[in-house]
Design an enzyme around this catalytic site. Structure first.
Site, PDB file in Angstrom:
ATOM      1  N   ASP A 237       0.877  -1.159   0.000  1.00 45.65           N
ATOM      2  CA  ASP A 237       0.000   0.000   0.000  1.00 45.65           C
ATOM      3  C   ASP A 237       0.922   1.218   0.000  1.00 45.65           C
ATOM      4  O   ASP A 237       2.105   1.125   0.326  1.00 45.65           O
ATOM      5  CB  ASP A 237      -0.947  -0.006   1.211  1.00 45.65           C
ATOM      6  CG  ASP A 237      -2.092   0.996   1.021  1.00 45.65           C
ATOM      7  OD1 ASP A 237      -2.024   1.841   0.092  1.00 45.65           O
ATOM      8  OD2 ASP A 237      -3.069   0.953   1.796  1.00 45.65           O
TER       9      ASP A 237
HETATM   10  C1  BGC Z   1      -4.890   3.594   0.264  1.00 45.11           C
HETATM   11  C2  BGC Z   1      -5.080   2.657  -0.892  1.00 45.11           C
HETATM   12  C3  BGC Z   1      -4.940   3.427  -2.187  1.00 45.11           C
HETATM   13  C4  BGC Z   1      -3.574   4.081  -2.206  1.00 45.11           C
HETATM   14  C5  BGC Z   1      -3.324   4.890  -3.462  1.00 45.11           C
HETATM   15  C6  BGC Z   1      -3.605   4.396   0.159  1.00 45.11           C
HETATM   16  O1  BGC Z   1      -3.565   5.401   1.109  1.00 45.11           O
HETATM   17  O2  BGC Z   1      -4.891   2.866   1.481  1.00 45.11           O
HETATM   18  O3  BGC Z   1      -6.334   2.052  -0.815  1.00 45.11           O
HETATM   19  O4  BGC Z   1      -5.137   2.582  -3.269  1.00 45.11           O
HETATM   20  O5  BGC Z   1      -3.477   4.968  -1.114  1.00 45.11           O
HETATM   21  O6  BGC Z   1      -4.107   6.021  -3.491  1.00 45.11           O
END
Ligand code: BGC
Length: 852
Positions: A237
């Site tokens: 993530d």
């Molecule tokens: C989130 C993800 C997301 C990623 C990109 C993260 O903060 O937890 O779900 O896909 O950011 O935006």
């Protein structure tokens, strides 16, 4: 060798033309949304975009809050709202539509779906997650993925695993007992990985049983890849990587976003120290490059055959309206005097429409899933077009939640006049994008005070409005008994206004069903005592007794049970269930292996057919739900009172009969035995009950059948320690002591021990602030950078910044809760980790001084 393995081999060979440091560079992104390309080898960059209910493509490569930086896209109902359709065909169609937009916008991987379970109704991202039930979440997630991947676009199944709260989201440690982990939390992921092979899996921010998800060898290498056979790319993530070398060794391939090469030295050091082999680097880089090549090829094969953007967006706008209509849940429609039901409204009868959300609807949540919609329909525009009568409107409350007496008075006056002239009063209530957001959990389940006050004052005047709700998750409704009708629109996306008008007028029928339990209040749930409370360790004390698994087992009164939803007509009746013999031995007794290893996939052990009859003249939609109940409880292997084991949404023509075939999987009849390392069949008698919702099933009103299960082979011994009483007959909140004893059965009670509390790069910034001036200066600078990036001068207050840019609240909070090690991951290696370590040392010294 499989096709994928051959592909990897070929790419690995090509990549040998690069030096080791060049290959290491490919292990993390180039910027927020792209990987590094290798033009000399013909390897393109992978391009990512959020998200699960519409694209958030930022062509600049920067993750920007400014709307202008994001390309507009179709905004479908939020994932959690799509789920209330219980409609796999719809999820597939939405997945396919998002993929088609991705092909046009040159995106290779869409970052979704999120199939984490809704552990507690205050969970900040519940609106992005499908359900509190793993079978439902897995089936809906799989449908969405099939839609997307069939169009040649990759997905990212997220957030693996046990990502159920936003409080301290980058550091919290989910402490989960082995059965709850396997039978509940991982059960939402496993069938998807096995059945769909998602192109990527996103490793979560949180820790799981003491180990960061990004560096969790057991979770990634052993379970995901080894047991389930995942062949795709494991990515972090955004900013989740705790230690790059450990993550690589554990099976992670790609770190996102890009830290600009500034942390490549960590990999280099680990290679020199022998903690990592060059093979680990090559494997990860080859997977990323092979995926980039495959998805680029798939895109070029399809792009010439795409519909024009104009046609595509027009089709998707229609699909967005259709989707919003199919997801709405009718929660109440009480017959008035004379037997007439308040909904649908009568065409030609004037309406007094109250509620600022009728004009500025809450149709999506805040955070990374936030889409810039191509258009937005509102009830205020759509209703007059269809009603053929006058619609008067008053906002009645402020959207910021504050109380405004003048607005209240105007609304009461308008409603009074409307009622006197025979008009209907429709009131729209709900939350805001800032109430439901990634980055923090909800503080309350209540609606904003100004909204509840308006309703109370209307009721005090004897005016009983029909209420529409805009919210992505559970609400507490103190006035529920007083209103005649309640329609949940959820977070309906860009088509929400149009869909709501059609539903109100009966041009379409609400047929959605809740995918989570609505408790009377959060305190009634077993998870409430330990949800999002700790600094670091979050003991999931309730084990798998989440949502209906608890309320039905403990017989707790609820506002609406899991699976609940009404329709406008008479309900479609369940006329019977017929077991379809398939195993050649008769189905009164299923003979199943006593123990099977984790690598064995679920298999169907029983098929049955449910008969339905529609008493209405018009066609009606229903959702058949099948629940499993164990009739011979075993004190060593307790199970929830009822568990959803299959479902189907279908339409039955007017005044006719239909049937649907459902199936039972072996895993539903098994429990995870940690000591034996496998799935143990739970022998004894079982009952399969058809119901309209889980409570209906518990009352045993629909058709059902009973059968026996026999375990063939040697049954492994149960752990010596008994299962603590609470888990055999759950009632009230489980205590830490209960949970400690549950963990002790598998020798895991140490997971609850607190660490020594010393500061490190893992400590959230806010904890360091009172102890070091350097930490405060750092926080001040970081805040300034966030505000400047959002186009706001840094000298304004947080409240003012939020007013100018609502999404900024989440970023400011995230910054304070962020562990220091994560800052360089979002800013191309600035500041260097050495500086941050110095701040940590200053804070440790400051704390020691304060203690003296
Ligand atoms: C989130 C993800 C997301 C990623 C990109 C993260 O903060 O937890 O779900 O896909 O950011 O935006």
């Amino acid at each position: 060798m499989t096709g994928r393995e051959q592909e990897l081999d070929e790419v690995r060979g090509r990549l040998q033309a690069l030096s080791l440091s060049q290959r290491i560079r490919l292990l993390s992104g180039r910027n927020s949304w792209q990987t590094e390309a290798v033009p000399q080898l013909g390897i393109p960059a992978l391009v990512f975009s959020d998200g699960p209910h519409g694209l958030r493509h930022q062509p600049s490569g920067r993750d920007s809050l400014r709307e202008g930086g994001t390309e507009a896209a179709t905004l479908f109902p939020a994932a959690g709202t799509l789920a209330t359709s219980w409609d796999e065909d719809l999820l597939l169609a939405v997945g396919a539509a998002i993929a088609t937009e991705a092909l046009w916008q040159q995106i290779h991987v869409v970052l979704g779906p999120g199939v984490n379970l809704r552990r507690h109704p205050r969970g900040g991202r519940n609106f992005e997650y499908y359900s509190e039930d793993p079978l439902l979440a897995a089936r809906l997630g799989a449908a969405w993925i099939r839609g997307c991947q069939e169009r040649g676009v990759g997905v990212s199944l997220k957030h693996f695993a046990a990502n159920n709260q936003e409080h301290r989201r980058m550091v919290y440690d989910a402490v989960i007992d082995p059965r709850a982990l396997r039978e509940f939390y991982l059960a939402a992921f496993e069938p998807i990985v096995r059945g769909c092979q998602p192109e990527t899996v996103m490793l979560a921010y949180n820790r799981l049983n003491g180990v960061p998800a990004t560096g969790h060898r057991k979770l990634v290498n052993e379970v995901l890849r080894g047991e389930w056979g995942f062949e795709g790319l494991a990515i972090s993530d955004w900013g989740a990587t705790v230690n790059r070398a450990a993550a690589l060794a554990a099976g992670m391939d790609l770190e996102m976003p890009g830290s600009g090469g500034s942390l490549d030295y960590e990999v280099d050091h680990a290679l020199r120290a022998g903690e990592l082999g060059e093979r680990d680097v090559d494997r990860a880089v080859a997977r990323t490059s092979a995926l980039a090549l495959r998805l680029a090829r798939q895109r070029s094969e399809r792009v010439g055959r795409l519909p024009s953007p104009e046609r595509m967006y027009a089709d998707h706008a229609a699909l967005a309206v259709e989707a919003a209509g199919r997801t709405a849940v009718l929660l109440k429609n009480e017959a008035l005097e004379g037997g007439r039901k308040p909904l649908p409204l009568t065409v030609g009868r004037p309406v007094c429409l109250l509620g600022a959300l009728a004009r500025r609807p809450h149709v999506q949540g805040g955070g990374s899933s936030h889409v810039r919609p191509r258009r937005q329909s509102t009830l205020l525009e759509a209703l007059p077009r269809r009603l053929a009568a006058q619609v008067t409107y008053q906002p009645g409350y402020r959207l910021d939640g504050s109380i405004d007496e003048a607005l209240l008075d105007e609304a009461l006056e308008a409603a009074g006049a409307a009622v006197a002239s025979g008009a209907e009063v429709v009131l729209v209530l709900g939350l805001s994008d800032a109430d439901e957001s990634e980055g923090y959990d909800r503080g309350t389940l209540l609606l904003p005070a100004g909204q509840n006050l308006l309703l109370e004052r209307l009721l005090a005047l004897g005016i009983r409005p029909l209420v529409l709700l805009q919210s992505g998750s559970v609400l507490q409704l103190p006035w529920f008994d007083e209103v005649p009708a309640l329609l949940l629109l959820g977070l309906a996306g860009q088509g929400g206004g149009e869909a709501a008008a059609r539903l109100l007028l009966g041009l379409s029928e609400p047929a959605g069903r809740l995918t989570e339990t609505w408790p009377l209040m959060a305190e009634n749930l077993a998870a409430d005592g330990s949800f999002a409370r700790a600094k670091l360790r979050e003991p999931y004390r309730e084990s798998f007794y989440v949502g209906y698994r608890y309320t039905e087992s403990a017989d707790v009164a609820v506002r609406f049970p899991f699976g609940f939803g009404l329709g406008y007509g008479e309900p479609v009746a369940f006329v019977g269930v017929e077991v379809l013999t398939e195993n050649g031995e008769g189905n009164s007794c299923l003979r199943l292996p006593a123990l099977q290893g984790p690598e064995i996939a679920d298999t169907t052990v029983l098929r049955y057919r449910v008969g339905l009859s529609n008493p209405n003249a018009a066609a009606a939609v229903t959702v058949v739900q099948a629940y499993l109940e164990r009739l011979d409880p075993d004190p060593d292997w307790p199970v929830p009172r009822l568990v959803l084991c299959d479902f189907a949404r279908l339409q039955v023509a007017g005044e006719s009969e239909a049937s649907v075939e459902l199936a039972l999987g072996w895993r539903q009849l098994a429990a995870w035995n940690e000591g034996a390392g496998g799935w143990q069949t739970l022998a004894g008698r079982w009952r399969l009950q058809i119901g309209r919702d889980v409570r209906d099933a518990r009352r045993r009103q629909g058709p059902a059948f009973e059968f026996a299960v026999e375990a063939v082979g040697e049954t492994p011994p149960a752990p010596e320690q008994p299962v603590p009483d609470w888990y055999r007959a759950p009632a009230g909140q489980p205590q830490e002591w209960d949970f400690w004893r549950l963990l002790r059965r598998d020798g895991r009670e140490r997971l609850l021990e607190e660490d020594d509390g010393s500061f490190s790069l893992e400590t959230p910034l806010e904890e360091l602030l009172p102890c070091a001036l350097s930490a405060r200066i750092f926080a001040w600078l970081a805040r300034g950078v966030i505000l400047l990036q959002a186009g706001i001068v840094p000298f304004v207050s947080d409240a003012e910044a939020r007013r100018r840019q609502p999404g900024i609240g989440m970023q400011l909070l995230a910054m304070r809760e962020m562990p220091l090690r994560a800052f360089p991951l979002f800013s191309r290696g600035v500041p260097p980790r050495g500086w941050l370590a110095w701040i940590v040392r200053r804070a440790e010294r400051g704390r020691a001084r304060r203690r003296r």
